[in-house]
Design a protein around this motif. Structure first.
Motif, PDB file in Angstrom:
ATOM      1  N   PRO A  93       0.817  -1.215   0.000  1.00 26.60           N
ATOM      2  CA  PRO A  93       0.000   0.000   0.000  1.00 26.60           C
ATOM      3  C   PRO A  93       0.850   1.264   0.000  1.00 26.60           C
ATOM      4  O   PRO A  93       1.844   1.353   0.703  1.00 26.60           O
ATOM      5  CB  PRO A  93      -0.797  -0.096   1.306  1.00 26.60           C
ATOM      6  CG  PRO A  93      -0.657  -1.496   1.772  1.00 26.60           C
ATOM      7  CD  PRO A  93       0.575  -2.052   1.165  1.00 26.60           C
ATOM      8  N   SER A  94       0.444   2.246  -0.797  1.00 32.91           N
ATOM      9  CA  SER A  94       1.227   3.471  -0.901  1.00 32.91           C
ATOM     10  C   SER A  94       0.905   4.470   0.203  1.00 32.91           C
ATOM     11  O   SER A  94       1.601   5.459   0.360  1.00 32.91           O
ATOM     12  CB  SER A  94       0.993   4.123  -2.267  1.00 32.91           C
ATOM     13  OG  SER A  94      -0.374   4.417  -2.438  1.00 32.91           O
ATOM     14  N   VAL A  95      -0.130   4.215   0.982  1.00 38.25           N
ATOM     15  CA  VAL A  95      -0.514   5.160   2.034  1.00 38.25           C
ATOM     16  C   VAL A  95      -0.029   4.723   3.416  1.00 38.25           C
ATOM     17  O   VAL A  95      -0.035   5.515   4.342  1.00 38.25           O
ATOM     18  CB  VAL A  95      -2.048   5.369   2.065  1.00 38.25           C
ATOM     19  CG1 VAL A  95      -2.505   6.040   0.789  1.00 38.25           C
ATOM     20  CG2 VAL A  95      -2.776   4.074   2.295  1.00 38.25           C
ATOM     21  N   ARG A  96       0.373   3.476   3.561  1.00 44.51           N
ATOM     22  CA  ARG A  96       0.854   2.960   4.845  1.00 44.51           C
ATOM     23  C   ARG A  96       2.161   2.219   4.620  1.00 44.51           C
ATOM     24  O   ARG A  96       2.172   1.024   4.346  1.00 44.51           O
ATOM     25  CB  ARG A  96      -0.171   2.008   5.462  1.00 44.51           C
ATOM     26  CG  ARG A  96      -1.453   2.631   5.962  1.00 44.51           C
ATOM     27  CD  ARG A  96      -1.278   3.376   7.291  1.00 44.51           C
ATOM     28  NE  ARG A  96      -0.640   2.629   8.342  1.00 44.51           N
ATOM     29  CZ  ARG A  96      -1.286   1.902   9.260  1.00 44.51           C
ATOM     30  NH1 ARG A  96      -2.595   1.836   9.255  1.00 44.51           N
ATOM     31  NH2 ARG A  96      -0.617   1.265  10.189  1.00 44.51           N
ATOM     32  N   LEU A  97       3.265   2.919   4.702  1.00 48.70           N
ATOM     33  CA  LEU A  97       4.559   2.319   4.431  1.00 48.70           C
ATOM     34  C   LEU A  97       4.982   1.329   5.510  1.00 48.70           C
ATOM     35  O   LEU A  97       5.943   0.589   5.326  1.00 48.70           O
ATOM     36  CB  LEU A  97       5.613   3.412   4.252  1.00 48.70           C
ATOM     37  CG  LEU A  97       5.329   4.406   3.125  1.00 48.70           C
ATOM     38  CD1 LEU A  97       6.440   5.440   3.057  1.00 48.70           C
ATOM     39  CD2 LEU A  97       5.157   3.696   1.804  1.00 48.70           C
ATOM     40  N   ASP A  98       4.263   1.301   6.630  1.00 48.37           N
ATOM     41  CA  ASP A  98       4.586   0.360   7.700  1.00 48.37           C
ATOM     42  C   ASP A  98       3.874  -0.982   7.496  1.00 48.37           C
ATOM     43  O   ASP A  98       4.049  -1.903   8.275  1.00 48.37           O
ATOM     44  CB  ASP A  98       4.196   0.948   9.059  1.00 48.37           C
ATOM     45  CG  ASP A  98       2.713   1.288   9.157  1.00 48.37           C
ATOM     46  OD1 ASP A  98       2.138   1.751   8.142  1.00 48.37           O
ATOM     47  OD2 ASP A  98       2.131   1.111  10.241  1.00 48.37           O
ATOM     48  N   LEU A  99       3.074  -1.101   6.425  1.00 47.03           N
ATOM     49  CA  LEU A  99       2.358  -2.337   6.120  1.00 47.03           C
ATOM     50  C   LEU A  99       2.804  -2.878   4.771  1.00 47.03           C
ATOM     51  O   LEU A  99       3.383  -2.180   3.962  1.00 47.03           O
ATOM     52  CB  LEU A  99       0.842  -2.082   6.056  1.00 47.03           C
ATOM     53  CG  LEU A  99       0.204  -1.541   7.327  1.00 47.03           C
ATOM     54  CD1 LEU A  99      -1.266  -1.245   7.072  1.00 47.03           C
ATOM     55  CD2 LEU A  99       0.349  -2.544   8.461  1.00 47.03           C
ATOM     56  N   GLY A 100       2.538  -4.134   4.545  1.00 50.03           N
ATOM     57  CA  GLY A 100       2.811  -4.717   3.237  1.00 50.03           C
ATOM     58  C   GLY A 100       4.279  -5.042   3.038  1.00 50.03           C
ATOM     59  O   GLY A 100       5.094  -5.014   3.948  1.00 50.03           O
ATOM     60  N   LYS A 101       4.608  -5.324   1.806  1.00 47.32           N
ATOM     61  CA  LYS A 101       5.964  -5.759   1.465  1.00 47.32           C
ATOM     62  C   LYS A 101       7.003  -4.689   1.738  1.00 47.32           C
ATOM     63  O   LYS A 101       8.142  -4.999   2.083  1.00 47.32           O
ATOM     64  CB  LYS A 101       6.018  -6.181  -0.004  1.00 47.32           C
ATOM     65  CG  LYS A 101       5.190  -7.417  -0.288  1.00 47.32           C
ATOM     66  CD  LYS A 101       5.267  -7.753  -1.759  1.00 47.32           C
ATOM     67  CE  LYS A 101       4.329  -8.870  -2.092  1.00 47.32           C
ATOM     68  NZ  LYS A 101       4.340  -9.197  -3.531  1.00 47.32           N
ATOM     69  N   GLN A 102       6.636  -3.402   1.569  1.00 46.86           N
ATOM     70  CA  GLN A 102       7.638  -2.353   1.769  1.00 46.86           C
ATOM     71  C   GLN A 102       8.099  -2.308   3.217  1.00 46.86           C
ATOM     72  O   GLN A 102       9.214  -1.868   3.496  1.00 46.86           O
ATOM     73  CB  GLN A 102       7.118  -0.980   1.306  1.00 46.86           C
ATOM     74  CG  GLN A 102       6.105  -0.354   2.205  1.00 46.86           C
ATOM     75  CD  GLN A 102       4.684  -0.777   1.882  1.00 46.86           C
ATOM     76  OE1 GLN A 102       4.482  -1.688   1.113  1.00 46.86           O
ATOM     77  NE2 GLN A 102       3.715  -0.116   2.451  1.00 46.86           N
ATOM     78  N   ALA A 103       7.305  -2.766   4.156  1.00 51.78           N
ATOM     79  CA  ALA A 103       7.721  -2.802   5.554  1.00 51.78           C
ATOM     80  C   ALA A 103       8.801  -3.873   5.775  1.00 51.78           C
ATOM     81  O   ALA A 103       9.594  -3.779   6.702  1.00 51.78           O
ATOM     82  CB  ALA A 103       6.526  -3.084   6.455  1.00 51.78           C
ATOM     83  N   GLU A 104       8.829  -4.865   4.885  1.00 56.48           N
ATOM     84  CA  GLU A 104       9.822  -5.951   4.992  1.00 56.48           C
ATOM     85  C   GLU A 104      11.129  -5.584   4.324  1.00 56.48           C
ATOM     86  O   GLU A 104      12.141  -6.219   4.582  1.00 56.48           O
ATOM     87  CB  GLU A 104       9.259  -7.214   4.345  1.00 56.48           C
ATOM     88  CG  GLU A 104       7.992  -7.724   4.991  1.00 56.48           C
ATOM     89  CD  GLU A 104       7.342  -8.838   4.178  1.00 56.48           C
ATOM     90  OE1 GLU A 104       7.947  -9.283   3.174  1.00 56.48           O
ATOM     91  OE2 GLU A 104       6.244  -9.243   4.540  1.00 56.48           O
ATOM     92  N   LEU A 105      11.124  -4.575   3.435  1.00 56.84           N
ATOM     93  CA  LEU A 105      12.336  -4.248   2.666  1.00 56.84           C
ATOM     94  C   LEU A 105      13.363  -3.523   3.503  1.00 56.84           C
ATOM     95  O   LEU A 105      13.184  -2.849   4.403  1.00 56.84           O
ATOM     96  CB  LEU A 105      11.968  -3.396   1.441  1.00 56.84           C
ATOM     97  CG  LEU A 105      11.037  -4.075   0.453  1.00 56.84           C
ATOM     98  CD1 LEU A 105      10.688  -3.108  -0.663  1.00 56.84           C
ATOM     99  CD2 LEU A 105      11.689  -5.303  -0.126  1.00 56.84           C
TER     100      LEU A 105
END
Length: 93
Positions: free
Chosen positions: A81-93
């Protein structure tokens, strides 16, 4: 332009990418190709077996030798999600 094959994993609903010997959640591990014939055949086989669904090729560019989507829609699918950077795959990167 190089492409990778993407789909949805049926058991989890995750976005996945063909890596040549199976599926991965990380687009950077996907196999980039110029001819989708082999990836299409493998994706169709896995779709018939109900492992994945809605498979299709996406355009990518190679960054440090690893594929990354060129269209915003696919960047969001690859990252989360582009609105919650603490969720989803981007939080794992």
């Amino acid at each position: 332009m190089p492409q990778v094959m993407t789909a949805y994993d049926v058991p989890t609903g995750d976005v996945v990418y063909w890596r040549g010997d199976g599926w991965t959640r990380d687009v950077r591990e996907a196999v980039a190709f110029d001819d989708a014939t082999l990836a299409e055949a493998a994706s169709t086989r896995d779709a018939v077996a109900q492992k994945v669904m809605d498979h299709y090729p996406i355009d990518v560019e190679l960054k440090d030798g690893k594929p990354w989507p060129t269209r915003y829609r696919e960047v969001v699918r690859a990252s989360g999600p582009s609105v919650r950077l603490d969720l989803g795959k981007q939080a794992e990167l």
